[in-house]
Design a protein around this motif. Structure first.
Motif, PDB file in Angstrom:
ATOM      1  N   SER A   1      -0.120  -5.601   3.262  1.00 53.86           N
ATOM      2  CA  SER A   1       1.123  -5.802   4.005  1.00 53.86           C
ATOM      3  C   SER A   1       2.180  -6.566   3.207  1.00 53.86           C
ATOM      4  CB  SER A   1       0.836  -6.555   5.305  1.00 53.86           C
ATOM      5  OG  SER A   1       0.269  -7.824   5.016  1.00 53.86           O
ATOM      6  N   TYR A   2       1.894  -6.929   1.961  1.00 53.30           N
ATOM      7  CA  TYR A   2       2.848  -7.657   1.126  1.00 53.30           C
ATOM      8  C   TYR A   2       4.134  -6.839   0.981  1.00 53.30           C
ATOM      9  CZ  TYR A   2       5.006  -9.721  -3.003  1.00 53.30           C
ATOM     10  OH  TYR A   2       5.899 -10.287  -3.864  1.00 53.30           O
TER      11      TYR A   2
ATOM     12  N   CYS B   1      -6.489  -3.201  -1.945  1.00 53.46           N
ATOM     13  CA  CYS B   1      -5.867  -4.490  -1.606  1.00 53.46           C
ATOM     14  C   CYS B   1      -6.857  -5.371  -0.851  1.00 53.46           C
ATOM     15  CB  CYS B   1      -4.616  -4.275  -0.772  1.00 53.46           C
ATOM     16  SG  CYS B   1      -3.255  -3.514  -1.677  1.00 53.46           S
ATOM     17  N   ASP B   2      -7.560  -4.793   0.107  1.00 52.61           N
ATOM     18  CA  ASP B   2      -8.530  -5.555   0.895  1.00 52.61           C
ATOM     19  C   ASP B   2      -9.670  -6.083   0.029  1.00 52.61           C
ATOM     20  OD1 ASP B   2      -7.036  -5.092   3.153  1.00 52.61           O
ATOM     21  OD2 ASP B   2      -8.329  -3.483   3.924  1.00 52.61           O
TER      22      ASP B   2
ATOM     23  N   ARG C   1      -2.206  -8.815  -0.213  1.00 55.37           N
ATOM     24  CA  ARG C   1      -2.662  -7.988   0.902  1.00 55.37           C
ATOM     25  C   ARG C   1      -1.833  -6.712   0.943  1.00 55.37           C
ATOM     26  NH1 ARG C   1      -5.040 -11.381   5.407  1.00 55.37           N
ATOM     27  NH2 ARG C   1      -4.721  -9.433   6.510  1.00 55.37           N
TER      28      ARG C   1
ATOM     29  N   GLY D   1      -9.371  -7.073  -2.999  1.00 61.17           N
ATOM     30  CA  GLY D   1      -8.865  -8.042  -3.966  1.00 61.17           C
ATOM     31  C   GLY D   1      -8.643  -7.474  -5.351  1.00 61.17           C
TER      32      GLY D   1
ATOM     33  N   ASN E   1      -4.905   0.754   0.365  1.00 62.68           N
ATOM     34  CA  ASN E   1      -5.198  -0.272   1.370  1.00 62.68           C
ATOM     35  C   ASN E   1      -6.564  -0.897   1.110  1.00 62.68           C
ATOM     36  OD1 ASN E   1      -5.428  -1.749   3.773  1.00 62.68           O
ATOM     37  ND2 ASN E   1      -4.158  -0.279   4.854  1.00 62.68           N
TER      38      ASN E   1
ATOM     39  N   ASP F   1       0.829  -1.208   0.000  1.00 62.84           N
ATOM     40  CA  ASP F   1       0.000   0.000   0.000  1.00 62.84           C
ATOM     41  C   ASP F   1       0.867   1.262   0.000  1.00 62.84           C
ATOM     42  OD1 ASP F   1       0.813  -0.478   2.618  1.00 62.84           O
ATOM     43  OD2 ASP F   1      -1.087   0.137   3.518  1.00 62.84           O
TER      44      ASP F   1
END
Length: 79
Positions: free
Chosen positions: A38-39, A23-24, A36, A26, A20, A4
């Motif tokens: 946090s990747y 990502c959440d 995610r 998908g 963020n 993110d």
């Protein structure tokens, strides 16, 4: 660097909270897998972002903690 934060610093997505949320939901894939926020982004990763009707693919060329507007586009290559 977190995914993110990379999307925000490279200016692929304007705000980190939007990155963020994407990502959440998908809508962001890294190397063909849904990722995610946090990747941990690495050089050479292929990032696919799908927002609305737009779908773009990027290759990570460099990772910087901070980037000016002029230098942000040097962090990735559009595929």
């Amino acid at each position: 660097m977190r995914l993110d934060k990379y999307l925000k610093v490279s200016r692929i997505i304007k705000r980190r909270t939007v990155a963020n949320e994407a990502c959440d939901a998908g809508r962001v894939e890294v190397n063909g897998k849904v990722a995610r926020a946090s990747y941990d982004v690495k050089i050479g990763d292929k990032i696919k972002v799908s927002l609305g009707q737009n779908e773009r693919c990027y290759e990570v060329l460099e990772i910087n903690e901070h980037a000016l507007k002029e230098n942000a586009a040097d962090m990735y290559k559009i595929i």
